[in-house]
Motif scaffolding. Structure first.
Motif, PDB file in Angstrom:
ATOM      1  N   UNK A 192       0.300  -1.286   0.302  1.00 22.19           N
ATOM      2  CA  UNK A 192       0.246   0.309   0.044  1.00 22.19           C
ATOM      3  C   UNK A 192       0.997   0.915   0.222  1.00 22.19           C
ATOM      4  N   UNK A 193       2.533   0.780   0.293  1.00 21.79           N
ATOM      5  CA  UNK A 193       2.966   1.937   0.370  1.00 21.79           C
ATOM      6  C   UNK A 193       2.244   3.395   1.316  1.00 21.79           C
ATOM      7  N   UNK A 194       2.174   2.307   2.248  1.00 22.83           N
ATOM      8  CA  UNK A 194       1.638   4.128   3.756  1.00 22.83           C
ATOM      9  C   UNK A 194       2.209   4.194   4.102  1.00 22.83           C
ATOM     10  N   UNK A 195       2.377   5.157   4.748  1.00 22.29           N
ATOM     11  CA  UNK A 195       3.100   6.029   5.706  1.00 22.29           C
ATOM     12  C   UNK A 195       3.972   4.935   6.823  1.00 22.29           C
ATOM     13  N   UNK A 196       5.476   4.898   6.577  1.00 26.26           N
ATOM     14  CA  UNK A 196       6.149   3.794   7.199  1.00 26.26           C
ATOM     15  C   UNK A 196       6.369   4.042   9.005  1.00 26.26           C
ATOM     16  N   UNK A 197       5.888   3.225   9.225  1.00 30.23           N
ATOM     17  CA  UNK A 197       6.378   2.899  10.410  1.00 30.23           C
ATOM     18  C   UNK A 197       6.837   2.663  11.066  1.00 30.23           C
ATOM     19  N   UNK A 198       7.950   3.820  12.308  1.00 31.76           N
ATOM     20  CA  UNK A 198       8.522   2.754  12.792  1.00 31.76           C
ATOM     21  C   UNK A 198       8.623   1.810  14.207  1.00 31.76           C
ATOM     22  N   UNK A 199       9.376   0.348  13.467  1.00 31.05           N
ATOM     23  CA  UNK A 199       9.037  -0.344  14.182  1.00 31.05           C
ATOM     24  C   UNK A 199      10.253  -0.524  15.726  1.00 31.05           C
ATOM     25  N   UNK A 200       9.356  -1.059  16.787  1.00 33.75           N
ATOM     26  CA  UNK A 200       9.774  -0.679  17.897  1.00 33.75           C
ATOM     27  C   UNK A 200      10.725  -2.460  18.292  1.00 33.75           C
ATOM     28  N   UNK A 201      10.989  -3.191  17.442  1.00 35.86           N
ATOM     29  CA  UNK A 201      11.254  -4.734  16.818  1.00 35.86           C
ATOM     30  C   UNK A 201      10.375  -5.790  15.900  1.00 35.86           C
ATOM     31  N   UNK A 202      10.641  -6.498  16.428  1.00 32.98           N
ATOM     32  CA  UNK A 202       9.866  -8.345  15.467  1.00 32.98           C
ATOM     33  C   UNK A 202      10.167  -9.116  15.980  1.00 32.98           C
ATOM     34  N   UNK A 203       9.259  -9.178  16.725  1.00 30.89           N
ATOM     35  CA  UNK A 203       9.371 -10.802  17.713  1.00 30.89           C
ATOM     36  C   UNK A 203       9.011 -12.414  16.691  1.00 30.89           C
ATOM     37  N   UNK A 204       9.703 -13.226  16.840  1.00 25.11           N
ATOM     38  CA  UNK A 204       9.194 -14.658  16.553  1.00 25.11           C
ATOM     39  C   UNK A 204       9.038 -15.934  17.192  1.00 25.11           C
ATOM     40  N   UNK A 205       8.043 -15.889  17.806  1.00 28.70           N
ATOM     41  CA  UNK A 205       8.324 -17.430  19.019  1.00 28.70           C
ATOM     42  C   UNK A 205       7.329 -18.248  17.753  1.00 28.70           C
ATOM     43  N   UNK A 206       8.063 -19.524  17.957  1.00 29.57           N
ATOM     44  CA  UNK A 206       7.815 -20.702  17.958  1.00 29.57           C
ATOM     45  C   UNK A 206       7.013 -21.240  18.440  1.00 29.57           C
ATOM     46  N   UNK A 207       6.360 -20.947  19.497  1.00 25.93           N
ATOM     47  CA  UNK A 207       5.687 -21.521  20.407  1.00 25.93           C
ATOM     48  C   UNK A 207       4.852 -20.855  20.999  1.00 25.93           C
ATOM     49  N   UNK A 208       3.382 -21.678  21.553  1.00 26.21           N
ATOM     50  CA  UNK A 208       3.109 -21.089  22.910  1.00 26.21           C
ATOM     51  C   UNK A 208       3.297 -20.381  24.030  1.00 26.21           C
ATOM     52  N   UNK A 209       4.121 -20.811  24.330  1.00 27.11           N
ATOM     53  CA  UNK A 209       4.656 -20.976  25.826  1.00 27.11           C
ATOM     54  C   UNK A 209       5.616 -19.829  25.575  1.00 27.11           C
ATOM     55  N   UNK A 210       6.338 -19.140  24.343  1.00 20.68           N
ATOM     56  CA  UNK A 210       6.840 -17.750  24.097  1.00 20.68           C
ATOM     57  C   UNK A 210       6.278 -17.122  23.446  1.00 20.68           C
ATOM     58  N   UNK A 211       4.975 -17.320  22.923  1.00 22.68           N
ATOM     59  CA  UNK A 211       4.172 -16.168  23.242  1.00 22.68           C
ATOM     60  C   UNK A 211       4.123 -15.392  24.639  1.00 22.68           C
ATOM     61  N   UNK A 212       3.609 -16.472  25.429  1.00 21.91           N
ATOM     62  CA  UNK A 212       2.709 -15.828  26.509  1.00 21.91           C
ATOM     63  C   UNK A 212       4.998 -15.552  27.889  1.00 21.91           C
ATOM     64  N   UNK A 213       5.594 -15.827  27.023  1.00 21.01           N
ATOM     65  CA  UNK A 213       6.940 -14.803  27.617  1.00 21.01           C
ATOM     66  C   UNK A 213       6.835 -13.663  27.125  1.00 21.01           C
ATOM     67  N   UNK A 214       6.815 -13.432  25.967  1.00 26.96           N
ATOM     68  CA  UNK A 214       6.749 -12.268  25.143  1.00 26.96           C
ATOM     69  C   UNK A 214       5.409 -11.573  25.475  1.00 26.96           C
ATOM     70  N   UNK A 215       3.978 -11.611  26.252  1.00 24.31           N
ATOM     71  CA  UNK A 215       2.916 -10.643  26.216  1.00 24.31           C
ATOM     72  C   UNK A 215       3.275 -10.528  27.927  1.00 24.31           C
TER      73      UNK A 215
END
Ligand SMILES: Cc1cc2nc3c(=O)[nH]c(=O)nc-3n(C[C@H](O)[C@H](O)[C@H](O)COP(=O)(O)OP(=O)(O)OC[C@H]3O[C@@H](n4cnc5c(N)ncnc54)[C@H](O)[C@@H]3O)c2cc1C
Length: 472
Positions: free
Chosen positions: A25-48
């Protein structure tokens, strides 16, 4: 997503914070504070949990600024911002690494899938069974869960109707389930609402939790699929839509017809005319009988329709309605001028506008006029998806050359005009993009959000109204 991987959300002012990767869409680029790539539900819980601790210690409490999480499944929400969050400073929680099909029950008609499970992955696993997935017209490499959470539109029904249950990680890190969940091999019939207040759709078009799995309903595999391609000239739009509405209300055709304007119809080899795909599914005797009746009506004097050549609804189109796998994404590539799911964000410029319009000829003609006026200086095509006998979802697609800033500006101005013109007519979009969040939540929505995510662990999304102006 192609942003470099980081292991923890960086503070917004840290060197790891980065501009967002290209999106179609070429929307205004947003500043991202990071990218997280969990592979398990436990890792998702850890990030949250980590985000929740940071949010609780936020400036009010004396800590550093919190980094809200923006969960995506495959991040291919093309034309609406792809994987972009609405606001700067969020960390993208890319859940595509959770890609297990946990269970398939062809007897009861459901699959339990994780966010990274694509349409094609499940379609492949269903080959040879008597069940099919309700595919969408997007790439086969898009997420089933991502599209359900958007309440997207499948070829046979809206994706919201496919949802039976959700597994969620709430803002405090708790794992919960909503709706209906199976006991493996058990006798219970799929019942999406569960019992008591129905909770599944508190979490669709919401940004109140991370979804780590869903129970998705599967349709019985039809014995035959016949897609009838009919065409009509642009000056018969009004009458043709009224006839299609009458056929839909009378159950001569299911409420799944797609109507392509002359620009969109080119994908199917039709020039300078509208094209309608009427999808008949069921036992051969039924589809044969309906094909005959529709044929008779098409030949009626005064009918706006003509049969198109079979190539206008060829084997690729039939395969999509029949739920057959297509790892090469043949039909999608035809729609994108040869672009695959991985390259679309880099190589194509594309914006989408998705208003709901009454299923009436006069409304369709009026909507066509609004689109024509708003997009006069760029290229736009319209696909109309019949949702029921009263409602048609219009998909207005604006294409532009992505590396031409003037073309991108014109496309965005056209998108703004579409929003203004359709809002003035009272025909609002059912989903929207990162620059046009939908009207603010009601007071009840806000109470629920504040109860579920009081500290803003999850980034505020496209369904919570415009961003408030920055504090002076
Ligand atoms: C040619 C073409 C045809 C298309 N046809 C269709 C069509 O027929 N029907 C249709 O509906 N769309 C269509 N689209 C639009 C779009 O590409 C799809 O809707 C696509 O499925 C969305 O991307 P995704 O599945 O990767 O979801 P994502 O981008 O991963 O998710 C969409 C949004 O849902 C939320 N979300 C996603 N995952 C999670 C999670 N695990 N937890 C919490 N929140 C989450 C986020 O807000 C995210 O922005 C089409 C696009 C193109 C280019």
């Amino acid at each position: 997503m192609t942003t470099p991987r980081t292991d923890a959300p960086a503070a917004p002012d840290s060197p790891a914070a980065s501009a967002s990767p290209p999106e179609t869409g070429r929307f205004r680029p947003r500043q991202l504070a990071g990218l997280l790539r969990p592979r398990t539900v436990e890792e998702v819980v850890g990030h949250v949990r980590a985000a929740a601790r940071a949010a609780e210690d936020s400036p009010d409490g004396g800590g550093s600024a919190p980094v809200p999480l923006h969960p995506v499944s495959t991040g291919r929400n093309w034309g609406l911002g792809s994987a972009l969050p609405v606001r700067d400073g969020a960390a993208v929680l890319d859940l595509s690494g959770l890609d297990r099909i946990r269970e398939i029950d062809t007897l009861r008609g459901y699959a339990v899938v994780e966010p990274g499970v694509t349409q094609d992955l499940l379609a492949q696993r269903l080959t040879g069974t008597d069940r099919v997935l309700n595919l969408t017209g997007a790439s086969r490499h898009t997420s089933i869960i991502g599209n359900i959470l958007e309440r997207g539109v499948g070829l046979h029904r809206t994706r919201a109707e496919d949802l039976a249950g959700l597994e969620l990680v709430l803002a405090d890190g708790q794992r919960v389930r909503t709706g209906w969940w199976p006991a493996p091999g058990g006798p219970a019939v799929v019942q999406p609402h569960g019992s008591g207040p129905s909770l599944n759709h508190l979490f669709t078009q919401a940004s109140w939790a991370a979804v780590t799995a869903a129970v998705v309903r599967l349709r019985p595999r039809p014995r035959t699929v016949t897609v009838l391609p009919l065409t009509f000239p642009a000056d018969r739009l009004n009458g043709a839509v009224d006839v299609l509405r009458e056929w839909t209300a009378g159950h001569l055709v299911p409420a799944t017809t797609k109507i392509y304007d002359p620009v969109a119809a080119r994908t199917y080899g039709v020039r300078d005319r509208y094209l309608a795909h009427l999808a008949l599914t069921g036992d051969p005797e039924v589809t044969d009988a309906l094909t005959r009746i529709v044929g008779d009506r098409v030949r009626t004097p005064g009918s706006p329709f003509e049969h198109a050549s079979p190539g206008a609804a060829d084997a690729d189109v039939h395969a999509a309605y029949a739920g057959r796998p297509d790892p090469a994404d043949t039909l999608f590539r035809r729609k994108t001028g040869g672009c695959c799911a991985r390259c679309l964000d880099r190589e194509r410029g594309l914006l989408m506008f998705l208003p709901l319009v009454p299923f009436r000829g006069t409304a369709a003609a009026e909507a066509a006029g609004l689109v024509r006026d708003a997009t006069a200086d760029c290229t736009a095509g319209v696909t109309m998806n019949v949702l029921d006998a009263d409602t048609v979802d219009h998909v207005v697609t604006i294409g532009f050359t992505p590396d031409d800033p003037d073309a991108a500006r014109r496309a965005h101005r056209a998108l703004d005009r579409l929003h203004t013109a359709f809002a003035a007519r009272g025909w609002l979009p059912y989903r929207s993009d990162v620059d046009h969040p939908l009207p603010p939540h009601t007071a009840l929505h806000r109470r629920l959000r504040d109860a579920l995510d009081p500290h803003g662990v999850f980034a505020r999304g496209r369904f919570e109204g415009p961003q408030p102006p920055p504090a002076p």
